[in-house]
Design an enzyme around this catalytic site. Structure first.
Site: not given
Length: 306
Positions: A104, A232, A274, A289
């Site tokens: 957002h 995760d 991520d 990365d």
């Protein structure tokens, strides 16, 4: 090349050891980073853009983390951000800023660039909701107007947003989770795009102008994988929400919806978290990365004189 140099090269390629001569990525204008819905600048000492501001600062950029309402309409968040932009310009003496917004935060930074383009050098949206999110559509669709379930959900969402505001040390901003959801819906973003069209592609899944008529540069990138790392704990949640979106997506936003201005990449092997280097840096084993993508973009802005 000597034996020792080969060892250093192999270790660098395998493990990403830092070079002794890092390239200065310092941008001409300060970078302001803007969080998404239910986001924050820093929560209990943890940055929303985990490790990214430090990485940019180490290589020469001036970086500020902004804080707008955790949940509210895009225009409300945009006006809050505009005030912060003016404060940063007064503090630093800079003429403009580079705005980077996630989720957002994408429409939020677009709003500022549209109403005050003379203060903005560039806009970059990361996983930005630039053409709506079916997840927001689904949430609104399952909560009928006037229903008890809708009122309970809104109350709970507002309570969460207020808690985030409190824990991040910013409890004085207004909260309206319903307005936030409406802003992120397909209808809400199309109405927003009609008012603030800069950088938006002419058609869904297209590509917009990099340099718009208002003098602002526009960029975007996003991921297209929901489940990226078995360690995760947030990935299963995003894997479920991704099923709502019938096309490539990062778990909350489709790749096509994220496209704005010059599209750097809309298919990184990354999910919505991520993209901001969470959870605590856990991402796809074989993808770049996330911090490196921000550093490369800082170099890109520097090369453009921004």
């Amino acid at each position: 090349m000597k034996y020792g140099q080969w060892i250093v090269l192999i270790l660098t390629l395998c493990f990403g050891l830092p070079s002794t001569a890092q390239e200065d990525t310092g941008t001409r204008y300060p970078i302001m980073m803007v969080h998404g819905i239910f986001g924050f600048d820093s929560l209990l000492g943890v940055d929303y853009f985990y490790g990214v501001p430090e990485a940019l600062s180490r290589e020469g950029s001036t970086v500020f983390l902004t804080a707008v309402s955790a949940a509210n309409a895009t225009e409300i968040r945009g006006e809050q951000l505009l005030m912060e932009v003016e404060q940063i310009l007064a503090l630093t003496g800079a003429k403009k800023v580079n705005l980077i917004g996630h989720s957002h935060g994408g429409p939020t930074v677009r709003y500022v660039a549209s109403v005050a383009p003379h203060l903005v050098a560039s806009v970059t949206t990361v996983g930005g909701v630039n053409w709506g999110s079916p997840v927001a559509d689904a949430v609104l669709g399952t909560l009928p107007d006037g229903s008890v379930s809708r009122e309970v959900a809104i109350t709970a969402a507002n309570a969460l947003a207020n808690l985030i505001e409190l824990l991040s040390g910013s409890s004085n901003r207004p909260t309206d989770s319903l307005a936030a959801a409406e802003s992120l819906s397909t209808q809400g973003t199309l109405e927003f795009n009609a008012l603030y069209p800069e950088g938006v592609p002419d058609q869904y899944c297209g590509e917009g102008k990099m340099l718009e008529d208002n003098g602002v540069y526009y960029f975007s990138w996003s991921g297209s994988r929901a489940y990226t790392n078995p360690f995760d704990i947030t990935d299963p949640f995003l894997a479920i929400t991704s099923l709502i979106i019938p096309e490539a997506n990062d778990g909350l936003v489709s790749s096509c919806s994220s496209r704005l201005g010059r599209v750097i990449n809309d298919s990184y092997r990354m999910n919505h978290l991520d993209e901001i280097n969470h959870s605590f840096g856990l991402s796809h084993f074989w993808e770049t990365d996330p911090k490196q993508i921000y550093l490369e973009h800082a170099r890109r802005l520097k090369q453009l004189g921004l």
